[in-house]
Motif scaffolding. Sequence first.
Motif, PDB file in Angstrom:
ATOM      1  N   VAL A 117       0.835  -1.202   0.000  1.00 35.34           N
ATOM      2  CA  VAL A 117       0.000   0.000   0.000  1.00 35.34           C
ATOM      3  C   VAL A 117       0.868   1.249   0.000  1.00 35.34           C
ATOM      4  O   VAL A 117       0.606   2.207  -0.745  1.00 35.34           O
ATOM      5  CB  VAL A 117      -0.950  -0.003   1.215  1.00 35.34           C
ATOM      6  N   ALA A 118       1.918   1.258   0.832  1.00 35.77           N
ATOM      7  CA  ALA A 118       2.802   2.420   0.902  1.00 35.77           C
ATOM      8  C   ALA A 118       3.439   2.711  -0.450  1.00 35.77           C
ATOM      9  O   ALA A 118       3.483   3.862  -0.908  1.00 35.77           O
ATOM     10  CB  ALA A 118       3.883   2.195   1.963  1.00 35.77           C
ATOM     11  N   VAL A 119       3.924   1.669  -1.108  1.00 37.01           N
ATOM     12  CA  VAL A 119       4.589   1.847  -2.401  1.00 37.01           C
ATOM     13  C   VAL A 119       3.598   2.299  -3.465  1.00 37.01           C
ATOM     14  O   VAL A 119       3.863   3.233  -4.232  1.00 37.01           O
ATOM     15  CB  VAL A 119       5.283   0.534  -2.826  1.00 37.01           C
ATOM     16  N   GLU A 120       2.427   1.630  -3.524  1.00 32.97           N
ATOM     17  CA  GLU A 120       1.465   1.951  -4.579  1.00 32.97           C
ATOM     18  C   GLU A 120       0.880   3.346  -4.408  1.00 32.97           C
ATOM     19  O   GLU A 120       0.634   4.057  -5.381  1.00 32.97           O
ATOM     20  CB  GLU A 120       0.353   0.900  -4.613  1.00 32.97           C
ATOM     21  N   LEU A 121       0.652   3.757  -3.170  1.00 32.42           N
ATOM     22  CA  LEU A 121       0.177   5.119  -2.925  1.00 32.42           C
ATOM     23  C   LEU A 121       1.220   6.127  -3.376  1.00 32.42           C
ATOM     24  O   LEU A 121       0.887   7.136  -4.017  1.00 32.42           O
ATOM     25  CB  LEU A 121      -0.140   5.303  -1.441  1.00 32.42           C
ATOM     26  N   GLY A 151       9.358  10.038 -15.926  1.00 32.87           N
ATOM     27  CA  GLY A 151       9.891  11.319 -15.475  1.00 32.87           C
ATOM     28  C   GLY A 151       9.554  11.641 -14.039  1.00 32.87           C
ATOM     29  O   GLY A 151      10.113  12.566 -13.455  1.00 32.87           O
ATOM     30  N   ALA A 152       8.632  10.869 -13.455  1.00 27.67           N
ATOM     31  CA  ALA A 152       8.260  11.073 -12.059  1.00 27.67           C
ATOM     32  C   ALA A 152       9.234  10.322 -11.159  1.00 27.67           C
ATOM     33  O   ALA A 152       9.952   9.421 -11.603  1.00 27.67           O
ATOM     34  CB  ALA A 152       6.835  10.590 -11.817  1.00 27.67           C
ATOM     35  N   ALA A 153       9.239  10.662  -9.875  1.00 25.56           N
ATOM     36  CA  ALA A 153      10.146  10.020  -8.931  1.00 25.56           C
ATOM     37  C   ALA A 153       9.569  10.087  -7.530  1.00 25.56           C
ATOM     38  O   ALA A 153       8.788  10.979  -7.198  1.00 25.56           O
ATOM     39  CB  ALA A 153      11.523  10.683  -8.963  1.00 25.56           C
ATOM     40  N   LEU A 203      13.569  -0.671  -1.788  1.00 27.38           N
ATOM     41  CA  LEU A 203      12.355  -0.017  -2.271  1.00 27.38           C
ATOM     42  C   LEU A 203      12.673   1.099  -3.260  1.00 27.38           C
ATOM     43  O   LEU A 203      11.879   1.377  -4.163  1.00 27.38           O
ATOM     44  CB  LEU A 203      11.557   0.532  -1.097  1.00 27.38           C
ATOM     45  N   GLY A 204      13.852   1.723  -3.106  1.00 25.41           N
ATOM     46  CA  GLY A 204      14.261   2.721  -4.094  1.00 25.41           C
ATOM     47  C   GLY A 204      14.414   2.104  -5.475  1.00 25.41           C
ATOM     48  O   GLY A 204      13.983   2.689  -6.480  1.00 25.41           O
ATOM     49  N   ASP A 205      15.008   0.910  -5.522  1.00 24.04           N
ATOM     50  CA  ASP A 205      15.137   0.208  -6.811  1.00 24.04           C
ATOM     51  C   ASP A 205      13.762  -0.165  -7.366  1.00 24.04           C
ATOM     52  O   ASP A 205      13.511  -0.031  -8.577  1.00 24.04           O
ATOM     53  CB  ASP A 205      15.984  -1.053  -6.631  1.00 24.04           C
TER      54      ASP A 205
END
Length: 360
Positions: free
Chosen positions: A51-55, A100-102, A88-90
């Motif tokens: 959830v944290a990543v997808e949000l 182009g987003a990050a 998680l950064g990878d």
Amino acid sequence: MVETAGETRVPEAPGEARVLADAAQDRAIGWAPGAGNLVVLGAPGTGKTRVAVELAVRRALAVPRASWSEPTGGVMLLVPDRRRADRLGDTLEIRLAGTGAAVEVRTPVALAFQLVARSLTARGEPDPTLMSGPDVDAALADLLEGHRAGAGARPDWPAAIPPETLELPAFRAELRDLLTRAAELGVGPEDLAEFARDVRRPEWAAAAAVLGEYRDVMELADRSSGRGRRLDHARILAESATLLHYWEQDVGADVPRPAWSLVVVDDYQDATPAVAHLLRVLVSGGTQVVLVGDPDTAVQQFRGGRAHLLGEALGTAAPHGFGAEAIRLGTCYRGTPELRDATRAVTALVRPTLAGVAHR
């Protein structure tokens, strides 16, 4: 409000979170920018980190392209340790490749270092140096050795702590932990000494003298070295919150105060009060926070982690309230039904960490 619901699917469309999710996960992933702060509760295997990543992905893709190069308004994911930050950064770099987003992925200490360094750079001062645990241990060993030689503060240790105890690495580790907790809570030498008198703990009064001398020595070393300031992990968190709060006065209105539109914090059950304070300062500047965790799985209390911060985030009272709503992830996707039944049987015998919140 705590919510548990049935299952649904999140469509695999461009710019959407590509994940099978139940309705509670889906609601958390789609939490709107203007919906306020949020706490996401869930047992292991319910998809909290997903959830944290997808949000974070969904919000990063929603940031207007014209704002991608701006110093404010981005999305950040905070995680407890560097290993998970790298992993998680990878993952996020792959998910956002070609868009182009990050999403910035940091530990709380790395975020604090970033804020302090940005402030010092804006004022033309050298970058700070982050002291490791061995660095702090060496500094304390030098102070204690000086005391044995008759120099420095010479704290009045009680008879229960004989001179040979002061030479032990384990004693220095305990002393370092006490000084770290004091720094995280904003407790100075005078405060600690007064508290020691109130509760009749002479060893804490002696530690207060060490704390005062330690801070004086670090400040003198910073001034005489001509290099950047040296800060340990606890002090840099407190320092960053203070700098951010007084940014316009200390740095100037011509340098934008660092800000993020959204900060997602995974495993918030292991956060310290210093982390909560830094997040409160960010929220005061318009940042929305989403705090993800499970107080029943807290493992960092011996390092200052406070599982009850998840519960306090639901309130509005200072210093740890965020006025957050809550979503409960109630479906576990890990392990067998027999294992989950056994886990529920055991946890039912344990008092919940948060008042009014059932075991997950």
